[in-house]
Motif scaffolding. Sequence first.
Motif, PDB file in Angstrom:
ATOM      1  N   SER A  83     -23.878  11.248   7.808  1.00 18.13           N
ATOM      2  CA  SER A  83     -25.467  10.400   7.333  1.00 18.13           C
ATOM      3  C   SER A  83     -26.232  10.250   8.218  1.00 18.13           C
ATOM      4  N   ILE A 103     -30.396  11.296   7.255  1.00 16.89           N
ATOM      5  CA  ILE A 103     -30.989   9.835   6.893  1.00 16.89           C
ATOM      6  C   ILE A 103     -32.194  10.972   7.470  1.00 16.89           C
ATOM      7  N   GLU A 149     -31.603   4.442   0.947  1.00 19.45           N
ATOM      8  CA  GLU A 149     -30.948   4.888   2.601  1.00 19.45           C
ATOM      9  C   GLU A 149     -29.844   4.042   2.090  1.00 19.45           C
ATOM     10  N   LEU A 175     -27.094   6.036   0.315  1.00 19.12           N
ATOM     11  CA  LEU A 175     -26.922   6.511   0.644  1.00 19.12           C
ATOM     12  C   LEU A 175     -25.635   6.288   1.452  1.00 19.12           C
ATOM     13  N   MET A 176     -26.134   4.985   2.014  1.00 22.36           N
ATOM     14  CA  MET A 176     -24.879   4.747   3.402  1.00 22.36           C
ATOM     15  C   MET A 176     -23.920   4.395   2.281  1.00 22.36           C
ATOM     16  N   MET A 233     -21.499   7.693   0.973  1.00 20.05           N
ATOM     17  CA  MET A 233     -21.136   7.859   1.879  1.00 20.05           C
ATOM     18  C   MET A 233     -19.394   7.756   2.305  1.00 20.05           C
ATOM     19  N   CYS A 240     -16.062   5.229  10.422  1.00 17.68           N
ATOM     20  CA  CYS A 240     -17.034   5.869   9.907  1.00 17.68           C
ATOM     21  C   CYS A 240     -17.928   4.668  10.136  1.00 17.68           C
ATOM     22  N   MET A 283     -21.625   4.918  11.619  1.00 15.62           N
ATOM     23  CA  MET A 283     -22.628   4.101  11.199  1.00 15.62           C
ATOM     24  C   MET A 283     -23.681   3.376  11.958  1.00 15.62           C
ATOM     25  N   THR A 285     -26.119   6.199  11.971  1.00 14.75           N
ATOM     26  CA  THR A 285     -27.318   5.278  11.048  1.00 14.75           C
ATOM     27  C   THR A 285     -28.295   4.610  11.520  1.00 14.75           C
ATOM     28  N   CYS A 299     -24.770  11.546  -4.449  1.00 17.73           N
ATOM     29  CA  CYS A 299     -25.063  11.950  -3.166  1.00 17.73           C
ATOM     30  C   CYS A 299     -26.724  12.663  -2.862  1.00 17.73           C
TER      31      CYS A 299
END
Lengths: 439, 439
Positions: free
Chosen positions: A236, A240, A253, A256-257, A260, A282, A286, A290, B34
Amino acid sequence: MAIELSNLMERSLSMLSSDHKSVVSMNLFVALLCACIVIGHLLEENRWMNESITALIIGLCTGIVILLTTNGTSSHVLMFSEDLFFIYLLPPIIFNAGFQVKKKQFFRNFMTIMLFGAVGTLISFVIISAGAVHFFKQMNIGTLKIGDYLAIGAIFAATDSVCTLQVLNQDETPLLYSLVFGEGVVNDATSVVLFNAIQSFDLSHINLSIALKFVGSFFYLFIASTMLGVIAGLLSAFIIKKLYMGRHSTDREVALMILMAYLSYMLAELFYLSGILTVFFCGIVMSHYTWHNVTESSRVTTKHAFATLSFVAEIFIFLYVGMDALDIEKWRVVRDSPGKSVGVSAILLGLVLLGRAAFVFPLSFLSNLTKKSSHEKIGLKQQLTIWWAGLMRGAVSMALAYKQFTSSGHTKLHGNAIMITSTITVVLFSTVVSHHHIL
Amino acid sequence: MAIELSNLMERSLSMLSSDHKSVVSMNLFVALLCACIVIGHLLEENRWMNESITALIIGLCTGIVILLTTNGTSSHVLMFSEDLFFIYLLPPIIFNAGFQVKKKQFFRNFMTIMLFGAVGTLISFVIISAGAVHFFKQMNIGTLKIGDYLAIGAIFAATDSVCTLQVLNQDETPLLYSLVFGEGVVNDATSVVLFNAIQSFDLSHINLSIALKFVGSFFYLFIASTMLGVIAGLLSAFIIKKLYMGRHSTDREVALMILMAYLSYMLAELFYLSGILTVFFCGIVMSHYTWHNVTESSRVTTKHAFATLSFVAEIFIFLYVGMDALDIEKWRVVRDSPGKSVGVSAILLGLVLLGRAAFVFPLSFLSNLTKKSSHEKIGLKQQLTIWWAGLMRGAVSMALAYKQFTSSGHTKLHGNAIMITSTITVVLFSTVVSHHHIL
């Protein structure tokens, strides 16, 4: 597969449109959630209360009301669906836990946390299982197989990270918080992994090879799950960063976070790994990578959006547990032998206390040996807090208990019924009591 | 009611745990979401594309792949469940629309928007229904009752506010945006209200009293729904202000806003009102009152969290429409008469064009009479844009079409099948084409 998905969607909604009653129940539930937030907030000055307890109580009251309105006929007031729990409610909570954790503290105490979370859980798992075998064999409570005893160990070795989070303050006591909370999460993962491992093995006759397989699969699950989570998080971050998502829209964003993170959880489920561990790491990755590649507004949004999701999920769970606690059927089964049920609950509580004491103090001692500076060491008082705070048994235990001792929510067998009711008792008791003690 | 809820939860998740296939399909779907975001972003430079079209195309491709893998045997690749759409996907979109709308512009043009949204929709509804009766009676396409014709009117009088939002820029053309978008939402609500009104009346033989009842119920629904939304919004503002939610946690505020918005929608459903209109005005009120009583971080969070929700829901819908468009069964039914199907689609498109022209230009003229300053008047070029932008027919039309012409997703009847396929054709065509023209 498409058909399954369509079925899934249909089933999940057939009620909402088809009959009007379900809309009523949806309204009731959403309204109750609102009530929990408001009331929980109003009672906040009272340090004996918080949203969880409020939700638990409101849930119980609602359950009673429904029971009375249906004249106690509805034997399933609200069946606890461990699927709802594991697919929709737990992921956001654990993900947020990973996302919000103070990484510096967390990784400084990483070894200790791992000790507590993995080794400690195993220790208390063994003790509780052994104790269960020892005591329950004498008092004949239905037919419990060896697998059931091991399951009991796993179920009650699972501290409730959800609830634990609410009794310690990350800013006031950073060390304690990171320890108790970090342990709680790793422990969640551990006990779920344990539980899956148990269920996936034929334990009618244990021998060395099976034991080795057991350990092997445990470590495989642990490492594989962690890796998956880390990879998903890094991916991710990569996407990004590379696509400069920030260029146009914060929403992309954030979306997507979230997607994912959830995808990582579902992938873990797909590969029969521990989704909890996956989504936890995760979350950590992140928030570490991320999060620093997104726009300022994305940072604020994700931080609070995830917290809110987790917050609502927690309340949902406690409300749910409260409402479910009154499912008559189980109680009816144990009504003839109330003393036995109480006895079982007491024994389990005792075993939990013992099993926890058996690893908190020795392991604290061990970790203290590795620490140089005194303020990094875990004092006795802190050890006691860790010991006590970890006594809470919550939604995870509930979910696991239901998974093991009910077939599609029904608790026909005598032994199973007692186990379920005892679990509920332990959960309600430990949550409320150990909660109050700390505060 | 509790039982319904438990059933609901069980159903909604029975698959996820029970069989592994569904986990696969969940993974597939989340992964596709996604993919849509990433690819849609990559193609953004290409002004002919956006997430919606991307999702539509990806959905179609996936549908094809699934068809091939199942050798075309699975006649329901992905049944469009109008419940999923109306209960989970549409609320966040419309709520966000209300929440993000530039209120100053919106209320300055309120009368014009209402003219377009309510009166305009009624006009095009009448024209399309009349046209449908006129043309389809000649070309025998199965048995269509008077109710069906009126339904067709309502279905194709519904512009797609979801898609419209993406082709106009709120900052570049504020007037146009507020008009087209505002109309789009009010129109959504209007046509849904119309649709419900139609379904709830026996239209086998229309007379004055029924017509009056019709109008009456229309206005009742319209006003009641709006009121409910406003009240819910004000209540949330009141609670948050009175309880100083901001004192401690942003999460509580955000959670409460989301829950109360959803509650308003569900309450509208409970009272058989238009949830869309309710949640739209709830959004407006919340952004106008509640939003100013919350912490700074809550403002940022809500602003983006709601946008993200709506964003994901939109992609979900288009992906879904795309995948569903290939449901063989319907196509099989019309395979024998492809020309007829094309004809119907063409006629419907023509009627949509006509019906829209029939109110955009006259009503623009009317509203111009009330405006003094020339820059507030709607120029001919703008009128053309409004006319064209509103041609898009999207998920709402789809959902309504399915609601009317399918019984639990099946399209046995010849006429119904043709109607569904034509709807899909019109939606795909109008979305792609009118989209491109504007950009």
